[in-house]
Design an enzyme around this catalytic site. Structure first.
Site, short mmCIF file in Angstrom:
data_model
loop_
_atom_site.label_atom_id
_atom_site.label_comp_id
_atom_site.label_asym_id
_atom_site.label_seq_id
_atom_site.Cartn_x
_atom_site.Cartn_y
_atom_site.Cartn_z
N ASP A 1 0.83 -1.21 0.00
CA ASP A 1 0.00 0.00 0.00
C ASP A 1 0.86 1.25 0.00
O ASP A 1 1.30 1.72 1.03
CB ASP A 1 -0.91 -0.03 1.23
N GLU B 1 -2.57 10.69 0.88
CA GLU B 1 -3.78 9.86 0.83
C GLU B 1 -4.06 9.21 2.17
O GLU B 1 -5.23 9.03 2.55
CB GLU B 1 -3.62 8.78 -0.25
N GLU B 2 -3.01 8.84 2.90
CA GLU B 2 -3.20 8.11 4.14
C GLU B 2 -3.68 9.00 5.29
O GLU B 2 -3.99 8.50 6.37
CB GLU B 2 -1.88 7.43 4.56
#
Length: 403
Positions: free
Chosen positions: A138, A172-173
Site C-alpha cells: 500500500d 492519501e493516508e
C-alpha cells in the site's frame, strides 16, 4: 528462462540510483514464472525496491517524489510538480510520455505511507519470492506495476505517448489533501485507473467515510473532592458508550455490509489524582449506506442525550463537548468494474477516488496487487508473482480503457 540470484545482482547495474535506506538483498527463487520477461521483471523489482526503500510517511514524501520524478525524467517523460497546501516539500507528480498533459487516460496512486517505516526485504522460500517493507503493498506495489505496464505498452507500440498520463499524489493516508489539490490541475481524462491493494481484482466500490474528533470539557479538581469539579473523562466515556450503541443501529447495505464505528485514539486528564479537565477521542465511521450528513446528525443526537446528565443547575448552557469533523466525509463510492476477465470485490477502506472531482461520463477503475489485510501492519508483504501479474492486469485495463 528462470529467475535466480542474478536478478537481484543485476539491479546494481540498472540506471536507477542507489536507494536511500539499507536494503537486504537475497536471491530470488528460481521457481518464479517469467511471465513478463526477464528485463521487465528486473526493472519492476528495482523500481519497487527503490520506492519502498525511500521512506515516505505522510508529510515526509519529498524524497520519494523527487526520486520518482528523476527516474521518469531520465526515461524522457515530462514532469510537472504541484505544491500541496503551498508546501514545497510536499509535491504531487504529473508525468506524461508525449506532448499531451491532459490525456484521455490517467493512471494514479499515492506515494505516501502510514508510519512506522519498515525497511525493504526480499527472500525466497520453496515456491515464492516475497517482498516486504512499508509500502510494499500500500501502495508502492501499484505505483511500480502501473509504471512498468505503461512503459511496456509504449515500448511495444500498443500505446501512444499522447494517450496516457500518470498522477502520483501525497497525503492519501491522512486526509487526501494531495488528491484534492490535484483538482487544480484541471485534468479531464475520460478514464482513470486508481491503484490500491484489491487482491488483484476490480473493486466494485468502497465504503464511505466520516471522521471526527470528540473533545470533552470538564472542570479540574482534587480527586478527593470530585464534586468540586467535573470529569472530562467521564463525559467522554459516556459519549463513547452511546456511540458504540449507535453503531448497532446505523444503516446497512447488501453491497457493503454494516456501517462501523472505530474509536482510534483516546486521550484525557493529567494524573490519577486530578479530576480531568480535558479529554478527546478520534473516531472514524465507515459508511455502508446513507450520507455523512445523516449519520453526523445521529452522532450529535446520541452524544447530546448521553451527556445531558452532566449538566448542573445554573450551568445548563455550558459546553461539555464539541465535535470537530475532518471535512464533509463521503457516502459509499460505486466504482466501474465492466472489464472481462477480472474478479470483483468491495472494500471497506477509503481511497482518493472521492477526493478527485468526477466528470460526467468518466470511467473510474480501482485495481492493485496485494491484500489490504496486511497493509498498515508490521508484516506488510507481497509476492513477486502477484506483482508481475499486476503488470499484466494493468496492461489489460489500459488497453480496455483506450479501446
Amino acid at each position: 528462462m528462470h529467475l535466480s540470484a542474478l536478478v537481484v545482482a543485476s539491479l546494481a547495474s540498472t540506471c536507477l540510483s542507489a536507494p536511500s535506506a539499507n536494503v537486504e538483498q537475497q536471491p530470488i527463487g528460481a521457481s518464479e514464472p517469467n511471465s513478463i520477461g526477464s528485463t521487465w521483471t528486473r526493472e519492476l523489482i528495482s523500481l519497487h525496491r527503490h520506492l519502498i526503500s525511500t521512506e515516505s510517511i505522510s508529510g515526509n514524501e519529498y524524497d520519494v517524489g523527487q526520486w520518482l520524478s528523476d527516474h521518469l525524467k531520465h526515461d524522457g517523460w515530462t514532469i510537472e510538480t504541484q505544491k500541496v497546501n503551498n508546501d514545497s516539500s510536499r509535491l504531487n507528480i504529473l508525468a506524461y510520455p508525449g506532448k499531451v498533459r491532459n490525456a484521455d487516460l490517467l493512471i494514479s496512486s499515492h506515494i505516501d505511507t502510514v508510519p512506522p517505516f519498515y525497511p525493504y526485504k526480499i527472500h525466497s522460500n520453496d515456491s515464492e519470492t516475497i517482498i516486504s517493507g512499508r509500502g510494499s503493498v500500500d501502495a508502492k506495489a501499484s505505483v511500480a506495476a502501473q509504471i512498468i505496464a505503461t512503459k511496456k505498452l509504449l515500448a511495444e507500440k500498443k500505446l501512444k505517448p499522447d494517450d496516457v498520463a500518470l498522477l502520483y499524489v501525497v497525503g492519501e493516508e491522512v486526509h487526501g489533501d494531495g488528491m484534492r489539490a490535484a483538482n487544480a490541475l484541471e485534468l479531464t481524462p475520460k478514464t482513470i485507473i486508481f491503484g490500491e491493494p484489491t487482491e488483484g481484482k476490480l473493486a466494485a466500490g468502497h465504503k464511505g467515510m466520516l471522521g471526527f474528533t470528540l473533545n470533552a470539557f470538564g472542570k479540574a479538581a482534587h480527586s478527593g473532592y470530585p464534586w468540586l469539579g467535573r470529569s472530562a473523562n467521564e463525559v467522554l466515556v459516556q459519549a463513547l458508550s452511546a456511540l458504540m450503541k449507535l453503531s448497532l443501529e446505523l444503516p446497512k447495505s447488501d453491497k457493503y455490509g454494516s456501517t462501523t464505528i472505530n474509536i482510534g485514539k483516546i486521550e484525557g486528564g493529567v494524573a490519577g489524582n486530578v479530576v480531568a479537565q480535558n479529554a478527546s477521542a478520534q473516531i472514524a465511521i465507515r459508511i455502508a449506506a446513507g450520507t455523512p450528513d445523516e449519520i453526523g446528525k445521529r452522532v450529535h443526537k446520541a452524544i447530546k442525550a448521553a451527556t445531558d446528565e452532566f449538566k448542573t443547575p445554573g450551568h445548563e448552557d455550558e459546553d461539555m463537548y464539541e465535535i470537530v469533523f475532518a471535512g464533509k466525509g463521503y457516502a459509499p463510492v460505486d466504482i466501474d468494474h465492466d472489464v472481462d476477465g477480472f474478479g470483483t470485490i468491495t472494500v471497506n477502506y477509503g481511497t482518493d477516488i472521492p477526493n478527485l472531482d468526477k466528470l460526467d461520463g468518466q470511467k473510474r477503475y480501482l485495481y492493485g496487487p496485494g491484500s489490504i489485510l496486511v497493509a498498515h501492519s508490521d508484516h506488510e508483504a507481497i509476492t513477486l508473482s502477484d506483482l508481475k501479474t499486476a503488470v499484466q492486469d494493468y496492461e489489460k485495463l489500459i488497453l480496455h480503457s483506450l479501446s
